[in-house]
Design a protein around this motif. Structure first.
Motif, PDB file in Angstrom:
ATOM      1  N   LEU A  37       6.696   1.895  -6.949  1.00  0.00           N
ATOM      2  CA  LEU A  37       5.381   2.476  -7.268  1.00  0.00           C
ATOM      3  C   LEU A  37       4.381   1.355  -7.535  1.00  0.00           C
ATOM      4  CD1 LEU A  37       6.485   5.483  -9.506  1.00  0.00           C
ATOM      5  CD2 LEU A  37       5.437   5.626  -7.242  1.00  0.00           C
ATOM      6  N   SER A  38       4.823   0.331  -8.228  1.00  0.00           N
ATOM      7  CA  SER A  38       3.874  -0.730  -8.539  1.00  0.00           C
ATOM      8  C   SER A  38       3.538  -1.547  -7.284  1.00  0.00           C
ATOM      9  CB  SER A  38       4.356  -1.534  -9.750  1.00  0.00           C
ATOM     10  OG  SER A  38       4.683  -2.821  -9.410  1.00  0.00           O
ATOM     11  N   ALA A  39       4.498  -1.693  -6.362  1.00  0.00           N
ATOM     12  CA  ALA A  39       4.190  -2.376  -5.096  1.00  0.00           C
ATOM     13  C   ALA A  39       3.139  -1.577  -4.311  1.00  0.00           C
ATOM     14  CB  ALA A  39       5.456  -2.541  -4.261  1.00  0.00           C
ATOM     15  N   ILE A  40       3.303  -0.258  -4.275  1.00  0.00           N
ATOM     16  CA  ILE A  40       2.327   0.582  -3.559  1.00  0.00           C
ATOM     17  C   ILE A  40       0.968   0.496  -4.261  1.00  0.00           C
ATOM     18  CG2 ILE A  40       1.746   3.022  -3.068  1.00  0.00           C
ATOM     19  CD1 ILE A  40       4.701   3.314  -2.167  1.00  0.00           C
ATOM     20  N   VAL A  43      -0.643  -2.933  -3.007  1.00  0.00           N
ATOM     21  CA  VAL A  43      -0.989  -3.239  -1.601  1.00  0.00           C
ATOM     22  C   VAL A  43      -2.208  -2.416  -1.156  1.00  0.00           C
ATOM     23  CG1 VAL A  43      -0.188  -3.216   0.798  1.00  0.00           C
ATOM     24  CG2 VAL A  43       1.416  -3.801  -1.029  1.00  0.00           C
ATOM     25  N   PRO A  44      -3.307  -3.083  -0.811  1.00  0.00           N
ATOM     26  CA  PRO A  44      -4.508  -2.360  -0.361  1.00  0.00           C
ATOM     27  C   PRO A  44      -4.280  -1.707   1.004  1.00  0.00           C
ATOM     28  CG  PRO A  44      -4.997  -4.665  -0.902  1.00  0.00           C
ATOM     29  CD  PRO A  44      -3.514  -4.541  -0.801  1.00  0.00           C
ATOM     30  N   ARG A  45      -3.933  -0.420   0.988  1.00  0.00           N
ATOM     31  CA  ARG A  45      -3.611   0.271   2.251  1.00  0.00           C
ATOM     32  C   ARG A  45      -4.831   0.369   3.162  1.00  0.00           C
ATOM     33  NH1 ARG A  45      -2.544   5.948   4.026  1.00  0.00           N
ATOM     34  NH2 ARG A  45      -0.737   5.930   5.411  1.00  0.00           N
ATOM     35  N   HIS A  46      -6.029   0.332   2.579  1.00  0.00           N
ATOM     36  CA  HIS A  46      -7.224   0.469   3.437  1.00  0.00           C
ATOM     37  C   HIS A  46      -7.401  -0.730   4.368  1.00  0.00           C
ATOM     38  CE1 HIS A  46      -8.798  -1.605  -0.147  1.00  0.00           C
ATOM     39  NE2 HIS A  46      -9.799  -2.030   0.605  1.00  0.00           N
ATOM     40  N   TYR A 101       1.921  -2.058   7.215  1.00  0.00           N
ATOM     41  CA  TYR A 101       1.858  -1.579   5.823  1.00  0.00           C
ATOM     42  C   TYR A 101       3.235  -1.536   5.148  1.00  0.00           C
ATOM     43  CZ  TYR A 101       1.106   1.339   1.750  1.00  0.00           C
ATOM     44  OH  TYR A 101       1.095   1.809   0.462  1.00  0.00           O
ATOM     45  N   GLN A 102       4.211  -0.904   5.808  1.00  0.00           N
ATOM     46  CA  GLN A 102       5.564  -0.844   5.227  1.00  0.00           C
ATOM     47  C   GLN A 102       6.102  -2.267   5.002  1.00  0.00           C
ATOM     48  OE1 GLN A 102       8.488   1.935   4.766  1.00  0.00           O
ATOM     49  NE2 GLN A 102       8.674   0.084   3.525  1.00  0.00           N
TER      50      GLN A 102
END
Ligand code: SAH
Length: 223
Positions: A37-40, A43-46, A101-102
């Motif tokens: 959860l903290s990795a997600i 990481v700026p998915r945009h 992203y992954q």
């Protein structure tokens, strides 16, 4: 204009706030590994979407990227990462770099990541993006059915496209004690499988339910 438009992009308080909300949503959806959860959350998915689609980056949805492919849904990324059961320092092979992203989430968790993509344009875009973001995965343009023998064995292998069958090469490149996470099926949906290598030629398979990925492209159809 493409992903690389991120060079001008920023990761501001609004993005961070949206990311926090996404993490809360994933928590409600039963993702409980705090490190993931903290990795997600980090990481700026945009950055992985064209800037004109930025508003979709923090919804829990897959989204089209170049070459008719998709960036996986955040929940799916979280689930597959949980199933992988790898930790910082582990050697992981990803099949289907896609947007990257992954791959970024795995790098954020401290894993040593190798990733293969068979669409040249996606391969060419993800490398510079991940590098600019400070991640250092080893990326290959090639055929995921073959895996990457030279760096085997892997503690974990994660396939992010729907495979019609389990490629033998991926099983043989798993370390004993390693795990393959792979959606398998020929139609629009697959079964999410984990396959643990428990001995030289002993494997334990487990079914984790339905999944929906873009298909793993045929070996010979490389362009
Ligand atoms: N992990 C990606 C998901 C991308 S979708 C992300 O986070 O964005 C799946 C990807 O698998 C696509 O980019 C597709 O081109 C790639 N792919 C399909 N068949 C493949 C194959 N045989 N070898 C390697 N990559 C493949």
């Amino acid at each position: 204009m493409h992903y690389l438009s991120f060079v001008k992009a920023e990761d501001n308080y609004r993005h961070k706030g949206l990311r926090k909300k996404l993490v809360e949503k994933l928590r409600v959806l039963d993702i409980c590994n705090e490190e993931i959860l903290s990795a997600i959350g980090n990481v700026p998915r945009h950055f992985f979407l064209d800037s004109s689609f930025e508003q979709f980056a923090y919804t829990n949805k897959a989204f089209p990227i170049a070459s008719g492919q998709t960036i996986s849904q955040p929940q799916t990324v979280a689930q597959q990462t949980e199933l992988l059961q790898c930790k910082s320092g582990d050697k992981v092979l990803e099949i289907g770099t896609g947007s990257g992203y992954q791959c970024a989430v795995l790098c954020e968790l401290g894993m040593k990541v190798y990733s293969i993509e068979r669409q040249k344009d996606l391969h060419d875009l993800s490398g510079p993006l991940l590098k600019k973001m400070g991640y250092a995965p080893t990326l290959y343009y090639g055929d995921g059915y073959k895996g990457k023998e030279v760096f085997a064995p892997y503690d974990g292998i994660i396939v992010t496209c729907g495979a019609p069958f389990v490629p033998k090469a991926l099983l043989s490149q798993l370390a004993i004690g390693g795990r393959l996470v792979i959606p398998v099926g020929e139609g629009e949906t697959q079964r999410m499988l984990t396959i643990d290598r428990v001995g030289e030629s002993e494997f334990n398979k487990k079914d984790h339910g339905v999944a929906a990925f873009v298909p793993m492209l045929e070996e010979k159809a490389r362009d």
